[in-house]
Design an enzyme around this catalytic site. Structure first.
Site, PDB file in Angstrom:
ATOM      1  CB  CYS A 146      44.914  54.827  43.027  1.00 22.43           C
ATOM      2  SG  CYS A 146      44.282  55.485  41.491  1.00 22.43           S
ATOM      3  NE  ARG A 161      43.293  49.399  46.140  1.00 25.07           N
ATOM      4  CZ  ARG A 161      42.253  49.816  46.860  1.00 25.07           C
ATOM      5  NH1 ARG A 161      41.906  49.178  47.929  1.00 25.07           N
ATOM      6  NH2 ARG A 161      41.581  50.868  46.489  1.00 25.07           N
ATOM      7  CD1 TRP A 179      44.128  49.832  37.579  1.00 26.83           C
ATOM      8  CD2 TRP A 179      42.215  50.942  37.336  1.00 26.83           C
ATOM      9  NE1 TRP A 179      43.339  49.116  36.726  1.00 26.83           N
ATOM     10  CE2 TRP A 179      42.175  49.772  36.561  1.00 26.83           C
ATOM     11  CE3 TRP A 179      41.124  51.795  37.324  1.00 26.83           C
ATOM     12  CZ2 TRP A 179      41.070  49.426  35.775  1.00 26.83           C
ATOM     13  CZ3 TRP A 179      40.030  51.463  36.548  1.00 26.83           C
ATOM     14  CH2 TRP A 179      40.009  50.288  35.790  1.00 26.83           C
ATOM     15  CG  ASN A 237      43.680  56.311  46.178  1.00 24.24           C
ATOM     16  OD1 ASN A 237      44.666  56.431  45.469  1.00 24.24           O
ATOM     17  ND2 ASN A 237      43.590  55.412  47.141  1.00 24.24           N
ATOM     18  N   GLY A 238      40.737  58.850  43.827  1.00 17.60           N
ATOM     19  CA  GLY A 238      39.453  59.522  43.644  1.00 17.60           C
ATOM     20  C   GLY A 238      39.473  60.398  42.408  1.00 17.60           C
ATOM     21  CD  GLU A 294      26.290  39.406  31.795  1.00 15.58           C
ATOM     22  OE1 GLU A 294      26.562  39.105  30.632  1.00 15.58           O
ATOM     23  OE2 GLU A 294      27.157  39.509  32.682  1.00 15.58           O
ATOM     24  CE  LYS A 311      29.167  37.024  34.341  1.00 15.58           C
ATOM     25  NZ  LYS A 311      29.183  37.925  33.306  1.00 15.58           N
ATOM     26  CD  GLU A 331      31.481  34.558  31.877  1.00 14.69           C
ATOM     27  OE1 GLU A 331      32.358  35.128  31.239  1.00 14.69           O
ATOM     28  OE2 GLU A 331      30.729  35.169  32.670  1.00 14.69           O
ATOM     29  CG  HIS A 366       9.261  29.915  17.770  1.00 12.89           C
ATOM     30  ND1 HIS A 366       8.216  29.549  16.946  1.00 12.89           N
ATOM     31  CD2 HIS A 366       8.901  31.104  18.304  1.00 12.89           C
ATOM     32  CE1 HIS A 366       7.290  30.482  16.962  1.00 12.89           C
ATOM     33  NE2 HIS A 366       7.675  31.449  17.794  1.00 12.89           N
ATOM     34  CE  LYS A 369      37.945  41.199  34.379  1.00 12.58           C
ATOM     35  NZ  LYS A 369      36.495  40.951  34.397  1.00 12.58           N
TER      36      LYS A 369
HETATM   37  C1  G6P Z   1      36.237  37.738  28.182  1.00 11.45           C
HETATM   38  C2  G6P Z   1      35.778  37.860  29.629  1.00 11.45           C
HETATM   39  C3  G6P Z   1      34.343  38.377  29.689  1.00 11.45           C
HETATM   40  C4  G6P Z   1      34.238  39.685  28.948  1.00 11.45           C
HETATM   41  C5  G6P Z   1      34.751  39.570  27.511  1.00 11.45           C
HETATM   42  C6  G6P Z   1      34.883  40.922  26.854  1.00 11.45           C
HETATM   43  O1  G6P Z   1      35.522  36.735  27.560  1.00 11.45           O
HETATM   44  O2  G6P Z   1      35.865  36.595  30.261  1.00 11.45           O
HETATM   45  O3  G6P Z   1      33.959  38.570  31.041  1.00 11.45           O
HETATM   46  O4  G6P Z   1      32.901  40.103  28.928  1.00 11.45           O
HETATM   47  O5  G6P Z   1      36.049  38.986  27.490  1.00 11.45           O
HETATM   48  O6  G6P Z   1      35.873  41.640  27.516  1.00 11.45           O
HETATM   49  P1  G6P Z   1      35.991  43.197  27.486  1.00 11.45           P
HETATM   50  O7  G6P Z   1      37.187  43.511  28.334  1.00 11.45           O
HETATM   51  O8  G6P Z   1      36.210  43.598  26.057  1.00 11.45           O
HETATM   52  O9  G6P Z   1      34.733  43.777  28.028  1.00 11.45           O
END
Ligand code: G6P
Length: 609
Positions: free
Chosen positions: A2, A27, A74, A100-101, A482, A486, A489, A505, A604
């Site tokens: 926050c 933020r 937040w 905040n916290g 993962e 990354k 992406e 395989h 996002k």
């Molecule tokens: C989008 C984002 C990813 C994320 C996925 C799931 O593809 O670009 O970074 O992992 O959605 O999102 P969520 O908010 O459900 O974890």
């Protein structure tokens, strides 16, 4: 998470506070509020949503005065609505608090205060602070009452408090949540983030944990929680606004990668009972009997969250011995899945809004499963609709490529596993061993981050690669997925994650001297097996980048680049091994000149099918 801003001086506070809040919007926020001292008493206004909503409220119904505090929220406790927005007040309406916290013992404090006759208006942990200060307030200065209140509180806080009973003053205090004082010409500010006040002053005093700032019209002083004065230096801020928003990092993604020692601590905070090898998960909403009766767990998620789900499957099956299935939410929702009344459907989502995951959760619910959300955004649709939840408390994630949410998800899954496993057959000794290793993770992550430049140098070597292969086994197979995701992406390099042994395989056909292969090879129970896989790659001329956890003579001739991570329990390696892969993807993308925080075609939060 926050944001806080406060002002005392000769000018009208409201425009300065609203402008400060706008500077904190980056933020993340779900609501905002303001309180000022108008000469006669306190006035406050709140609004759900953007700061512009609060601005409209204040335009229609102004608050007056030259002393005030304001907040962007937040949510962590309680839904994001107007009532839960800060400032919070005591019963008399003479005290306003922004915070905040997380107050960890707020449940017990709230009970105590209710028994003493206090009336609560919100669901937040923060409101207990206002009532505690009220209970401690007598004719002494406000800071004395704040000190008394803070002695009762466990958890983290950055707070700013005003009271019409001691009107020309702002009291601010910090423990585990950033706070600074801004020093202007005959005016003083308090803020959680220098961005909020940068336009007005570059002279600041950073409060440390256990310190309190007392701002009046004529000056400021810093005290400890025994009311002793503390001598503090004044710092000058030379950064511009853009640098500040990113915490001095070039991108939000890098900032979020570097936040992970803190964010995983936030996920664990108040939940890990080390001596018992157990976890306390207040939002689970499952009775002991319901937990014992579980005969099946379905984990469903998308993207990065799906990868943490696979780690969760390995955890729960290994330690709690409950059969688990991990499904892409987009597939699950259109299947005819077997769901019984003893099935628990765990949904994992940073945003809590991903359309496929939400639909999968609703489908599981419709079929009679109980649902549990591992969600970062408090008050998001999934968090509202699930039967129980474990919030990640990782703070707003702004970089589109998820980083800190992933490690917090894995921690949350480990906490859930400890709970389920200790109710069944896992011994206290084993549970304690895992819990103790979890406590070491923040420092261990930090030690990897401290060597980011080594990973940057490797990225320089491979920035022009066109393909990458990521291989891991056991707990580190999902990390391979993962790591590859990354890189894809944000750098637009084709990358595949594979179980290391499965490589023969198919993907082995791709290997030649141009193919970088990242092996996640810590010294765990499958280390010997992965060595054979590394040999297979080397024999075909592939370039091997290996993540290892100790000196391995057997690997010396086989690997071209080594990234060393600290040793931990086998099951916790993913939390460490993913860090270099996040950094590798980041540096490769930066060196290719790409927009790391907003990669092309990605969103996002994917709220469409
Ligand atoms: C989008 C984002 C990813 C994320 C996925 C799931 O593809 O670009 O970074 O992992 O959605 O999102 P969520 O908010 O459900 O974890």
């Amino acid at each position: 998470m926050c944001g806080i801003v406060g002002y005392i001086g000769p000018k009208t506070a409201t425009p300065l506070l609203i402008e400060g809040l706008k500077r904190l919007e980056y933020r993340g926020y779900d609501s905002a509020g303001i309180a000022t001292m108008n000469g006669a008493g306190l006035e406050s206004r709140k609004a759900k949503g953007k700061i512009s909503m609060l601005e409209a409220v204040v335009e229609g119904s102004p608050v007056h005065g030259t002393v005030g505090i304001a907040h962007t929220r937040w949510a962590t406790h309680g839904a994001p609505n107007e009532c839960n927005a800060h400032p919070h007040h005591d019963c008399t309406g003479t005290i306003a608090v922004v915070h905040n916290g997380i107050i960890e013992n707020y449940g017990a404090l709230r009970q105590m205060l209710i028994q003493q006759g206090h009336k609560f208006e919100s669901e937040t942990d923060t409101e207990v602070l206002a009532h505690l200060i009220e209970a401690a307030m007598d004719d002494d200065p406000l800071e004395d009452a704040v000190i008394d209140a803070l002695h009762l509180v466990e958890g983290t806080y950055g707070i700013a408090v005003i009271s019409s009973r001691d009107p020309d003053k702002i009291v601010a205090a910090r423990k585990g949540s950033p706070l600074l004082l801004g020093l202007g010409e005959n005016e003083f500010y308090v803020a959680s983030d220098v961005a909020a006040i940068l336009e007005h002053t570059r002279q600041v005093v950073y409060l440390d944990d256990g310190e309190m700032g007392v701002l009046t019209r004529s000056g400021y002083e810093v005290l400890d929680l025994s009311a002793r004065r503390v001598r503090k230096g004044v710092s000058r801020i030379d950064w511009d606004l853009d640098q500040i928003e990113k915490g001095g990092f070039d991108h939000f993604m890098l900032k979020e990668i570097f936040e992970q020692p803190q964010t995983i601590q936030n996920t664990m905070r108040g939940r890990l009972v080390v001596d018992e090898g157990f976890s306390k998960l207040g939002g689970l909403n499952l009775t002991r009997q319901q937990m014992l009766d579980l005969d099946r767990i379905i984990i469903t998620a998308c993207g990065t969250s799906w990868h943490s789900g696979i780690i969760g499957e390995l955890y729960i099956e290994e330690l709690a011995r409950i059969p688990v299935e991990v499904e892409y939410a987009s597939e699950f929702r259109y299947r005819n899945p077997i769901v019984t009344k003893n099935t628990l459907c765990v949904v994992i989502s940073q945003s809590g809004e991903t359309a496929d995951t939400l639909a999968a959760m609703r489908e599981a619910k419709r079929r009679g499963a109980r649902t549990l959300g591992l969600v970062n955004v408090v008050g998001s649709t999934m968090a509202r609709e699930d039967d129980g939840g474990i919030y990640l408390h990782a703070g707003p994630e702004i970089g589109v490529a998820s980083t800190k949410a992933f490690t917090s998800q894995v921690i949350a899954l480990a906490l859930l596993t400890l709970k389920l496993a200790r109710l069944r057959e896992m011994s206290v000794v084993k549970g304690r061993q895992i819990a103790q290793a979890m406590l070491e993770l923040p420092d261990q992550i930090q030690s990897i981050l401290d060597r980011a430049s080594e990973i940057e140098a490797i990225a320089e070597q491979f920035k022009n690669a066109t393909n990458f292969l990521y291989l891991g086994r056991g707990y580190n197979f999902p990390v391979a997925l993962e790591g590859a995701l990354k890189l894809k992406e944000i750098s637009y390099i084709h990358a595949e994650g594979y179980p290391a042994a499965e490589m023969k395989h198919g993907p082995i056909a791709l290997i030649d001297e141009n193919m970088p292969v990242v092996f996640i090879a810590p010294h765990d129970s499958v280390f010997d097996k992965i060595v054979s896989n590394i040999q297979e790659v080397k024999a075909r001329g592939g370039k091997v980048i290996a993540i290892t956890s100790q000196k391995e003579p057997v690997l010396e001739k086989l690997i071209d680049y080594e990234i060393r991570i600290p040793q931990t329990e086998d099951m916790l390696y993913p939390i460490l091994s993913v860090i270099p892969l996040q950094l590798l993807a980041y540096y490769v993308a930066v060196k290719r000149g790409l927009n790391v925080d907003q990669p092309r075609n990605l969103a996002k939060s994917v709220t469409v099918e």
